[in-house]
Structure formats: structure tokens, C-alpha cells
Enzyme design. Structure first.
Site, PDB file in Angstrom:
ATOM      1  CG  HIS A 127      -4.315   9.690  -0.060  1.00  0.00           C
ATOM      2  ND1 HIS A 127      -2.950   9.637  -0.343  1.00  0.00           N
ATOM      3  CD2 HIS A 127      -4.550   9.248   1.278  1.00  0.00           C
ATOM      4  CE1 HIS A 127      -2.335   9.248   1.139  1.00  0.00           C
ATOM      5  NE2 HIS A 127      -3.263   8.928   1.915  1.00  0.00           N
ATOM      6  CE1 TYR A 132       0.671   7.954   2.458  1.00  0.00           C
ATOM      7  CE2 TYR A 132       1.328   5.628   1.942  1.00  0.00           C
ATOM      8  CZ  TYR A 132       0.568   6.574   2.257  1.00  0.00           C
ATOM      9  OH  TYR A 132      -0.636   6.260   3.009  1.00  0.00           O
ATOM     10  CG  ASP A 143      -1.889   1.137   1.121  1.00  0.00           C
ATOM     11  OD1 ASP A 143      -3.101   0.953   0.896  1.00  0.00           O
ATOM     12  OD2 ASP A 143      -1.327   2.043   1.715  1.00  0.00           O
ATOM     13  CE  LYS A 154      -3.389   4.648   0.347  1.00  0.00           C
ATOM     14  NZ  LYS A 154      -2.307   4.730   0.696  1.00  0.00           N
TER      15      LYS A 154
END
Ligand code: NDP
Length: 286
Positions: A113, A55, A50, A80
Site C-alpha cells: 500500500h 480500509y 479496489d 493491499k
């Protein structure tokens, strides 16, 4: 006990596709350490990863997948859409960039997200339509959302007729998020529980500690097992191999109904959140 990746059960999503109920999350794994960390997770046996555009570590995830040599169909990869990319053209363009960074021609799951109800004139519906379009184009097998409150789910479903496959929301013993879980269940949406061990916060908990001692497991294992027995999907994050192994060894013990209830009773409501409230969160990084 040696746990093999085959031990991890899968759930069937509402679009007919399967998802491993246990995976590995990479939030706050620094980009330069992501390849090594994900390679370790794959060695331990995790097959569900994930990540997210936000990120900044999709490239490391992709490098680890490539280095592993694992067949693509043995992996389940989620990413996402970043908050700054909700406009349909931005979503399409940056989704293609995500695939490129991951070194894949398709992901298994692509999520919005955050709903950002205070941004984009409150329009997350056109963003959702764009994700459905990306799914229909074959770039992602399934589509879903993250941090959607019940009213956000109602709105996209009413306006598009398309039900997300998953809703990835904050859930852990201190914030059990029952209203959002119930809305997911009502619509047949699988709940993915983020920060499942409250970012390590459960470690010193006396209630969880007592159960852990009785069943001969660690507080993290008991908490992750609690999620699994409630039917949610989890992907704990760790940068330490021994914890990756600990968090993967969940399939040879069971909690009683009383244990499940005692852990759920630790809920602190809104003050138990570790992250922001989706109704007000509006962060867009420049
Ligand atoms: P987790 O609940 O998975 O906790 C991770 C933290 O706990 C790290 O600090 C880790 O430290 C520590 N830890 C890991 N294993 C153990 C253990 N066995 N015992 C004690 N401490 C441990 O938090 P995350 O926020 O990372 O959530 C998991 C995943 O959920 C994310 O990685 C991301 O994929 C997703 N997520 C999604 C969000 C969203 O908005 N959709 C928001 C937040 C997370 P160490 O690394 O040093 O071992």
C-alpha cells in the site's frame, strides 16, 4: 445510454494479465455499508473492485461478491498490504486473512500500500520479495505497488529483477504526478490513478466545467475520461447509485488533445496533493 460491463476496455499488464481500465474503489466506505454499496456497483456494471486491508471493509466486498453470484473470472479484485504488516511473516499471514475475508482463494492483484521508506529500516525490498512469493504460490495473479516514487521503483527492480505490474498513485487534474507516471511508463508498469476526481474537488472547476458543458457531460465524467485517454486505470468511489452510473458512462464521448492539455495544465504540483507524500508518510495503526 445503458452501459454494459463488456464496454469497459481492458489493458494488458506487463505480466500478460488483463485488467479492466475502469473499476470501483471502496476507500472510506464504512464496513457496515460496504456489501450494499458494492452490490450496487456490481449491478451498475463495475467488475473491477479496489479495496485494502487498511480500509477495514474486505469482508463487505467479499459478501457482495458472493451475493452477486457472478462467475469469479468476470471479476478483478485488488487488495493491499497494510502498513503494519510489511515484515514477511506478517505479510504472508495477513494476506491469507485477506483472502479469507474476501471469500476468495485468489485475488487478481495484491499491492504494497505504501513504501514507508522511514520504517522497517527502509527495507521495502523484502516486503516486495514476499509479494512475489505470494504470486508464485498462486494466491494472487499479479503483484504491484502503491505510492512508490521513482527511486523506490528503481530499488525494488534493481534488487529483485521483478517489475511490479502496477503502481497505484495519486493522480488527478490538480496533482498530475508526471514524474511517477513517467517512471511507471519507463519500466512498463501500468499507472492506477487514485482519487481520480480529487475526492470530488473537480466539481466546481471552471476549466473542467467549460469542457463538460461543451461535450454535454459532467465534470466527473470529463475528468475520468481524461484519465482513460491518458492510458491510466481508475476506480472512482461513490456511495450513490446515480453517481456510480455517471462515473461508469465514459465510453461514448471523447476529449480533444486540447482538452487533455487544458486539464493537465491545472496541475498545482506538490500543493495539489489530497493525500500524504509517500516519502514521509509513516502511519501505522495500532
Ligand atoms: P475519488 O476521487 O474517487 O472521489 C470520491 C469522492 O467523490 C467521494 O466523496 C464521492 O462522494 C465523490 N463523488 C463520486 N462521484 C462523484 C461525482 N460523479 N460527482 C461528484 N462527486 C462525486 O476519491 P477516492 O479517494 O475514493 O479514490 C478512489 C479510489 O482510489 C479509492 O476508493 C481507493 O480504492 C483508491 N485509493 C487508493 C489510495 C492508495 O493509497 N493506494 C489512496 C486513496 C484512494 P459520494 O461517495 O458521496 O458519492
Amino acid at each position: 445510454m445503458t452501459v454494459s460491463s463488456a464496454t469497459v476496455p481492458t489493458l494488458t499488464l506487463n505480466d500478460g494479465h488483463e485488467i479492466p481500465q475502469l473499476g470501483f474503489g471502496v476507500f472510506l466506505v464504512p464496513p457496515e455499508e460496504t456489501q450494499r454499496t458494492v452490490e450496487q456497483a456490481l449491478e451498475v456494471g463495475y467488475r473491477h473492485l479496489d479495496t485494502a486491508q487498511m480500509y477495514g471493509n474486505e469482508a463487505g466486498v467479499g459478501a457482495a461478491i458472493k451475493a452477486s453470484g457472478l462467475p469469479r473470472d468476470e471479476l478483478f479484485v485488488t487488495t493491499k498490504l497494510d502498513n503494519g504488516h510489511h515484515l514477511p511473516d506478517d505479510a504472508r499471514r495477513t494476506f491469507a486473512e485477506s483472502l479469507d475475508r474476501l471469500g476468495l482463494d485468489r485475488v487478481d492483484l495484491f499491492l504494497i500500500h505504501w513504501p514507508l521508506p522511514t520504517r522497517y529500516d527502509g527495507d521495502f525490498v523484502s516486503t516486495w520479495r514476499t509479494l512475489v512469493e505470494l504470486r508464485d504460490g498462486g494466491g494472487t495473479t499479479s503483484v504491484g505497488v502503491s505510492n512508490f516514487e521513482p527511486e523506490h521503483l528503481d530499488r525494488i527492480i534493481e534488487e529483485t529483477g521483478e517489475v511490479p505490474a502496477v503502481n497505484q498513485i495519486e493522480v488527478h487534474p490538480y496533482f498530475t504526478n508526471e514524474a511517477a507516471r513517467a517512471a511507471d511508463a519507463h519500466h512498463g508498469i501500468a499507472t492506477e490513478a487514485w482519487s481520480p476526481i480529487a475526492r470530488g474537488g473537480i466539481s466546481g472547476d471552471p476549466t473542467i466545467g467549460a469542457i463538460a458543458e461543451r461535450v454535454g457531460r459532467t465534470p466527473a465524467q470529463v475528468t475520468l475520461r481524461w484519465h482513460l485517454q491518458r492510458g491510466d486505470i481508475v476506480f472512482p468511489k461513490s456511495m450513490h447509485r446515480e453517481r456510480m452510473q455517471e462515473n461508469f458512462a465514459l465510453f461514448d464521448f471523447e476529449l480533444s488533445d486540447d482538452d487533455i492539455r487544458a486539464i493537465a495544465a491545472l496541475d498545482q504540483g506538490e500543493s495539489g496533493r489530497t493525500g500524504p507524500n509517500p516519502n514521509t508518510f509513516d502511519l501505522i495503526r495500532g
